[in-house]
Write a protein that holds these residues in place. Sequence first.
Motif, PDB file in Angstrom:
ATOM      1  N   LYS B 456     -28.649  30.927  -3.505  1.00 12.42           N
ATOM      2  CA  LYS B 456     -28.949  32.015  -2.613  1.00 12.42           C
ATOM      3  C   LYS B 456     -29.151  31.346  -1.061  1.00 12.42           C
ATOM      4  CE  LYS B 456     -31.901  35.516  -1.126  1.00 12.42           C
ATOM      5  NZ  LYS B 456     -33.104  36.288  -1.293  1.00 12.42           N
ATOM      6  N   PRO B 457     -30.196  30.168  -1.074  1.00 11.45           N
ATOM      7  CA  PRO B 457     -30.285  29.614   0.384  1.00 11.45           C
ATOM      8  C   PRO B 457     -28.971  28.766   0.502  1.00 11.45           C
ATOM      9  CG  PRO B 457     -31.856  28.645  -1.315  1.00 11.45           C
ATOM     10  CD  PRO B 457     -31.292  30.086  -2.045  1.00 11.45           C
ATOM     11  N   VAL B 458     -28.389  28.209  -0.409  1.00 10.37           N
ATOM     12  CA  VAL B 458     -27.173  27.408  -0.281  1.00 10.37           C
ATOM     13  C   VAL B 458     -25.969  28.399   0.382  1.00 10.37           C
ATOM     14  CG1 VAL B 458     -24.978  26.271  -1.241  1.00 10.37           C
ATOM     15  CG2 VAL B 458     -27.358  25.445  -1.765  1.00 10.37           C
ATOM     16  N   LEU B 459     -25.872  29.516  -0.104  1.00 14.28           N
ATOM     17  CA  LEU B 459     -24.979  30.659   0.377  1.00 14.28           C
ATOM     18  C   LEU B 459     -25.414  30.823   1.691  1.00 14.28           C
ATOM     19  CD1 LEU B 459     -23.981  33.074  -2.740  1.00 14.28           C
ATOM     20  CD2 LEU B 459     -22.581  31.408  -1.572  1.00 14.28           C
ATOM     21  N   MET B 460     -26.363  31.414   1.937  1.00 16.92           N
ATOM     22  CA  MET B 460     -27.179  31.711   3.169  1.00 16.92           C
ATOM     23  C   MET B 460     -26.510  30.620   4.349  1.00 16.92           C
ATOM     24  SD  MET B 460     -30.850  33.013   2.700  1.00 16.92           S
ATOM     25  CE  MET B 460     -31.297  31.658   4.144  1.00 16.92           C
ATOM     26  N   ALA B 461     -26.645  29.268   3.930  1.00 20.17           N
ATOM     27  CA  ALA B 461     -26.668  28.074   4.975  1.00 20.17           C
ATOM     28  C   ALA B 461     -25.159  28.187   5.204  1.00 20.17           C
ATOM     29  CB  ALA B 461     -27.188  26.755   4.440  1.00 20.17           C
ATOM     30  N   LEU B 462     -24.551  28.279   4.088  1.00 17.85           N
ATOM     31  CA  LEU B 462     -22.842  28.075   4.162  1.00 17.85           C
ATOM     32  C   LEU B 462     -22.462  29.351   4.981  1.00 17.85           C
ATOM     33  CD1 LEU B 462     -20.161  26.920   3.023  1.00 17.85           C
ATOM     34  CD2 LEU B 462     -20.183  28.653   1.120  1.00 17.85           C
ATOM     35  N   SER B 463     -22.807  30.458   4.854  1.00 21.04           N
ATOM     36  CA  SER B 463     -22.329  31.705   5.623  1.00 21.04           C
ATOM     37  C   SER B 463     -22.809  31.239   6.971  1.00 21.04           C
ATOM     38  CB  SER B 463     -23.261  32.886   5.089  1.00 21.04           C
ATOM     39  OG  SER B 463     -23.297  33.872   6.334  1.00 21.04           O
ATOM     40  N   PHE B 464     -23.929  30.799   7.494  1.00 24.96           N
ATOM     41  CA  PHE B 464     -24.376  30.422   9.079  1.00 24.96           C
ATOM     42  C   PHE B 464     -23.513  29.535   9.554  1.00 24.96           C
ATOM     43  CE2 PHE B 464     -27.161  29.247  12.277  1.00 24.96           C
ATOM     44  CZ  PHE B 464     -27.526  30.304  12.672  1.00 24.96           C
ATOM     45  N   ALA B 465     -23.307  28.514   8.496  1.00 27.43           N
ATOM     46  CA  ALA B 465     -22.234  27.269   8.999  1.00 27.43           C
ATOM     47  C   ALA B 465     -21.107  27.947   9.047  1.00 27.43           C
ATOM     48  CB  ALA B 465     -22.311  25.967   8.035  1.00 27.43           C
ATOM     49  N   MET B 466     -20.252  28.640   8.464  1.00 26.36           N
ATOM     50  CA  MET B 466     -19.026  29.092   8.745  1.00 26.36           C
ATOM     51  C   MET B 466     -18.896  30.074   9.917  1.00 26.36           C
ATOM     52  SD  MET B 466     -17.728  30.103   4.818  1.00 26.36           S
ATOM     53  CE  MET B 466     -16.188  30.787   5.401  1.00 26.36           C
ATOM     54  N   ALA B 467     -20.117  30.697  10.302  1.00 20.52           N
ATOM     55  CA  ALA B 467     -20.193  31.622  11.294  1.00 20.52           C
ATOM     56  C   ALA B 467     -19.915  30.698  12.543  1.00 20.52           C
ATOM     57  CB  ALA B 467     -21.261  32.372  11.391  1.00 20.52           C
ATOM     58  N   LEU B 468     -20.732  29.628  12.521  1.00 21.29           N
ATOM     59  CA  LEU B 468     -20.593  28.647  13.840  1.00 21.29           C
ATOM     60  C   LEU B 468     -19.394  28.136  13.806  1.00 21.29           C
ATOM     61  CD1 LEU B 468     -23.817  26.456  13.597  1.00 21.29           C
ATOM     62  CD2 LEU B 468     -23.055  27.717  15.686  1.00 21.29           C
ATOM     63  N   SER B 469     -18.723  27.746  12.660  1.00 18.83           N
ATOM     64  CA  SER B 469     -17.223  27.113  12.712  1.00 18.83           C
ATOM     65  C   SER B 469     -16.168  28.106  13.244  1.00 18.83           C
ATOM     66  CB  SER B 469     -17.017  26.385  11.506  1.00 18.83           C
ATOM     67  OG  SER B 469     -15.787  26.025  11.448  1.00 18.83           O
ATOM     68  N   LEU B 470     -16.477  29.438  12.728  1.00 19.29           N
ATOM     69  CA  LEU B 470     -15.385  30.375  12.963  1.00 19.29           C
ATOM     70  C   LEU B 470     -15.517  30.755  14.467  1.00 19.29           C
ATOM     71  CD1 LEU B 470     -15.612  33.002  10.150  1.00 19.29           C
ATOM     72  CD2 LEU B 470     -13.595  31.605  10.893  1.00 19.29           C
ATOM     73  N   GLY B 471     -16.555  30.553  15.115  1.00 15.40           N
ATOM     74  CA  GLY B 471     -16.705  30.859  16.395  1.00 15.40           C
ATOM     75  C   GLY B 471     -16.321  30.006  17.532  1.00 15.40           C
ATOM     76  N   ASP B 472     -16.067  28.664  16.850  1.00 12.01           N
ATOM     77  CA  ASP B 472     -16.386  27.532  17.787  1.00 12.01           C
ATOM     78  C   ASP B 472     -15.019  27.200  18.566  1.00 12.01           C
ATOM     79  OD1 ASP B 472     -17.179  24.987  18.869  1.00 12.01           O
ATOM     80  OD2 ASP B 472     -15.776  23.983  17.487  1.00 12.01           O
ATOM     81  N   LEU B 473     -14.898  27.187  19.763  1.00  8.71           N
ATOM     82  CA  LEU B 473     -13.960  26.724  20.717  1.00  8.71           C
ATOM     83  C   LEU B 473     -14.116  25.163  21.281  1.00  8.71           C
ATOM     84  CD1 LEU B 473     -11.227  27.853  21.852  1.00  8.71           C
ATOM     85  CD2 LEU B 473     -12.841  28.570  24.030  1.00  8.71           C
ATOM     86  N   GLY B 474     -15.186  24.829  21.093  1.00 10.19           N
ATOM     87  CA  GLY B 474     -15.346  23.502  21.827  1.00 10.19           C
ATOM     88  C   GLY B 474     -14.580  22.279  21.048  1.00 10.19           C
ATOM     89  N   ALA B 475     -14.663  22.208  19.782  1.00 11.23           N
ATOM     90  CA  ALA B 475     -13.675  21.189  19.086  1.00 11.23           C
ATOM     91  C   ALA B 475     -12.490  21.362  19.075  1.00 11.23           C
ATOM     92  CB  ALA B 475     -14.549  20.752  17.634  1.00 11.23           C
ATOM     93  N   VAL B 476     -12.179  22.356  18.965  1.00 11.16           N
ATOM     94  CA  VAL B 476     -10.838  22.894  18.633  1.00 11.16           C
ATOM     95  C   VAL B 476      -9.803  22.877  20.066  1.00 11.16           C
ATOM     96  CG1 VAL B 476     -10.634  25.523  19.028  1.00 11.16           C
ATOM     97  CG2 VAL B 476      -9.121  24.154  16.975  1.00 11.16           C
ATOM     98  N   ALA B 477     -10.679  23.067  21.231  1.00 10.36           N
ATOM     99  CA  ALA B 477      -9.969  23.154  22.623  1.00 10.36           C
ATOM    100  C   ALA B 477      -9.359  21.745  22.871  1.00 10.36           C
ATOM    101  CB  ALA B 477     -10.976  23.473  23.486  1.00 10.36           C
ATOM    102  N   LEU B 478      -9.979  20.784  22.516  1.00 15.42           N
ATOM    103  CA  LEU B 478      -9.368  19.321  22.798  1.00 15.42           C
ATOM    104  C   LEU B 478      -7.882  19.295  21.987  1.00 15.42           C
ATOM    105  CD1 LEU B 478     -12.043  16.725  23.005  1.00 15.42           C
ATOM    106  CD2 LEU B 478     -10.255  17.481  24.680  1.00 15.42           C
ATOM    107  N   PHE B 479      -7.991  19.525  20.645  1.00 20.05           N
ATOM    108  CA  PHE B 479      -7.121  19.326  19.636  1.00 20.05           C
ATOM    109  C   PHE B 479      -6.012  20.327  19.421  1.00 20.05           C
ATOM    110  CE2 PHE B 479     -10.580  16.596  18.481  1.00 20.05           C
ATOM    111  CZ  PHE B 479      -9.897  15.700  18.972  1.00 20.05           C
ATOM    112  N   GLY B 480      -6.308  21.520  19.976  1.00 25.91           N
ATOM    113  CA  GLY B 480      -5.562  22.718  19.690  1.00 25.91           C
ATOM    114  C   GLY B 480      -4.104  22.441  20.041  1.00 25.91           C
ATOM    115  N   SER B 481      -3.377  22.965  18.948  1.00 23.11           N
ATOM    116  CA  SER B 481      -1.892  22.816  19.487  1.00 23.11           C
ATOM    117  C   SER B 481      -0.982  24.118  18.659  1.00 23.11           C
ATOM    118  CB  SER B 481      -1.203  21.488  19.283  1.00 23.11           C
ATOM    119  OG  SER B 481      -1.258  21.317  17.749  1.00 23.11           O
ATOM    120  N   ASP B 482       0.100  24.151  18.891  1.00 28.03           N
ATOM    121  CA  ASP B 482       0.801  25.061  18.237  1.00 28.03           C
ATOM    122  C   ASP B 482       0.720  24.905  16.609  1.00 28.03           C
ATOM    123  OD1 ASP B 482       1.815  26.278  20.535  1.00 28.03           O
ATOM    124  OD2 ASP B 482       3.714  25.067  20.704  1.00 28.03           O
ATOM    125  N   ASP B 483       0.294  23.827  16.240  1.00 24.75           N
ATOM    126  CA  ASP B 483       0.130  23.346  14.818  1.00 24.75           C
ATOM    127  C   ASP B 483      -1.286  23.968  14.482  1.00 24.75           C
ATOM    128  OD1 ASP B 483       2.781  22.662  14.472  1.00 24.75           O
ATOM    129  OD2 ASP B 483       2.357  20.655  15.293  1.00 24.75           O
TER     130      ASP B 483
END
Lengths: 238, 533
Positions: B456-483
Amino acid sequence: MTDDCAIALSGVTLALGNATFAFDCRLPAGAITAVTGPSGSGKTTFLNLVAGFERPDAGTVSIGGQDVTALHPAERPVSLVFQDNNLFAHLDIASNIGLGIDPSLRLSAQDRAAVSTALERVGLGGFEKRRPGTLSGGERQRAAFARALVRRRPVLLLDEPFAALDPDLRAAMSALLVELHRETGNTVLIVTHDPQEVRRSADHVLFLKQGRIAVNLPAERFLSGTGVAEADTFMRQI
Amino acid sequence: MRAIGGGALVLAVITGFAGTALAALLLFDGAGFSGLLDTYTLSVARFTLWQATLSTLLSVLFGIPVARALARRPQFPGRIWIVRLLAVPMGLPVLIGALGLIGIWGRQGAMNDLLRMLGLAEPVSIYGLSGILLAHVFFNMPLAARLMLAGLERIPGEYWRVAASLGMPSRSVFRFIEGPVLLGLLPGVAGLIFMLCVTSFTLVLVLGGGPAATTIEVAVYQALRFDFDPGRAVALALMQITMTGILLAAMAFVPVPVEQSATLARGGRRFDGWRRQTQWVDGTVLLLATTFTGLPLLAVVLAGLKADLPALLFSPAFRRAALTSLAIALSAGCLSVMLAATIIHARAAIGSERRAGMALRGIRAGLSGAGSLILLVSPLMLGTGWFLALRPFGDVARFAPTLVIVINSLMALPFVIRVLSPAFDVHQARTGRLAASLGIQGFARLRLIDGPVLAKPVLMALSFAMALSLGDLGAVALFGSDDLVTLPYLIYSRLGSYRTNEADGFALILGFVCLLLTVVGTLGSRNRMTDDR
C-alpha cells in the motif's frame, strides 16, 4: 456573600456522542467540593458545564443565584486551573498572571504589584521574569494558583490540578489550596480521581457514576460510608 | 550488509548523475564566467529574488488570516472541503494551474470582465510581475495556510480554555497565543515558499517572459533553446545553484514545517471567535480564499468541457503524448520508489550498526543529501548540464527520454522517501527480528512479510511520483522535440500555437488524472498514520 455563591445545576442534561449526562444538584457556597468517580463518569464534563465550555441541552446552570447557562466562559464568575498547560509557554510568569487581571495585558504599576504579591503568596516570589518551561510542575501549578488569586472570582474550578505531580508534592499543594481557600472564602470545585485528595481537602463530595450523580454528601458523611458500593470501594483504594 | 552495499551504489549513481551535470557546467569552455556579471544576467537574478520575496510575503500574509479562520472554526460548514480545496493547487500540474489563472485573470477572463463592469479602466494583468505574483500566491498561499493551520491545531487545548475563561479578546489571542506560534513557523514556511518561487519555472515561462519578467530558470531555458548561448546558460545555471545552495544552507538552521494531518490532530475546541464581528471576518476570509483558489480550478473544468473531448481523446497527437507521458511517469515512478527503498534500507542498516565507522556514517549522510539533491540542483539545471555533456556525442534528443525519466525520478525522490520512510521503519521494527529469527529471507520474505504490508505505501508513493512526473514541464521543456512529446509539452505547444481550445481540453484530462493520482498518494497516508496511533 456566602450563600449566594452556591453552584446549582437543575435538570441539566447533555449528550456527547454516545454518552449522556444528567446532573441535578446544589453545592454549598464557600466550601471545597470534590467531584470524583471512576474515569468516564463525567467529572470533567460536570466541570465544563459549570465553566461554560459545554452548554447543556436542557436545564439551567446558576452560580451565586445568577443564571449563567447562556453566558460565555469569560462572563462567568469563575477561575480555572487545569492539570497542565495552564501557562502560555512563551510568556513569562508575570505576564501569564497579569493576563488574569487584564486579558489584553494592559497593566498599571498597581496591577504589577498585585502580581508580585500573589506570586509571593504562593511561594514564587521573584519568579516574575521566568518562563514556564524553567519551572517544575509544582511551581507551574503554584503560578496558576497565583493567577486565580489575582482574578478574584468567587468560584475556583480545578480539573485534576495535581494529577501530574509526585505524591509528596500533591499533599503540599493540597495544603496550599486549603490555605488560600480559607483566606479568600471562595467556592472551590475540584475534579479528582485521587481518594487521598478527597480526604485531604474536601468539605463536600460529589460522586459521579455513568454521567449521573450517585452520591452528594458532606465529606465526613461520605468518608464514613455511603452505602453506594462503587463509592465505598473507590475510597478504599490507596 | 547487502542493504548498505545497495545504498552505496545508489549514492554513487545519484552523485554520478548530478556530478556529470555539474562538471559539464563547470568545465564548459566559453565565455561562461565573464557572463556572470553582464547586466542581463544580473537583472535576471535581481528579478528572480525580487519576485520570490514578494510572492513569499504575499503568500504568507494572505495565508495567516485563512489559517486563523480555519483554526478558529472547527465547525464551519464545509470546513473539511475548504481544507481539501487548499491542497489541490499542490497536486495540480503547474501548467494547468496557470491555464486556470489565465481563464479567470486573463484579458478575456471573468475577473477582468467584472472589473471592467465596475468601471475600472486598467484590468489586472496576468502577464509580467503581477501575473507571476498572482500565480505564486495561488499555489503557495494555500500551502502557507495549511502549514500554519497545522501549527495552530497543535496548540494545547487548555490554552483556548484559559483564554476563554480570562476573556481574552481576539486581538489578545492573536498577540499572546496564535502570534508566537505563527512566528515560530514563519522561517520554515517562508523559506520553503521562497525556495519554490526562486526555482519556479513553468509559471514564469507561461506568464512571464521578456527581459523584464524572467527568472534564472526561464533564462537558462531560453538561452539554450532559443538563443543557443550555452555560455550564458552555464553562467546563469551556476548562479542559480549558488543561490539555492546558500538558501538551503540557511534553511538548515530553521525547523522544517510539518503538516501533521491538519484535519485530525485537533488541538481542542475553540471558545473564541463567537462575537458577530469575528464571525463575519472569518466568513469573509474563507469565502475569499475559497473563491480565489476555486475559481481557476473551475475555469479549467469549464474551459476543458467546451473542447471536443471525445475527439481530443482519440486524436493521434493525444494518444501518442499520453503513451509517452505514461511510459515516462511509470518508469520515473518505479525508479524513484526503488531508489527510495534502497536509500531507506541502507540508512536503517547503517543506523542499526553498533559501531558505524566514518565511512558508513559518510554514506548515511550522503544518502540523506542525495534524497533531496534536486532541491539544490533543480531539474532544469540537471538537464542543462546533461545537455552540454551529451552534445559532443551527437543528437541530444536520442538520450532525452532516459534523461527525463531520471530527472523526474529525482524530483519525486524527496516526497517518495517521506511517504515510504515511516511505513518502512514501522514495518522493520515490527517484523525485522521475528523474520530474522524464523530465517525468512529473500523472495519468501518479500512475498510473505514485506509485500502484503508495504504494497500500500509503495503504491501510494508510486502514484504520487507519477503525478509529479506526468505534470512536469521543466525537464521535458529542454529536451522536448517532435520525437518526445509529453502531455504537458503538448499543452504548452498548443498554447504557443494559439490552439487554446485544444490546450484547455488536454489540460482538463491531465489535471484530472494528476489529481486522482495525488489523492491516491496522500489520502492513504492519513489513514495509515491514524492506524498506527
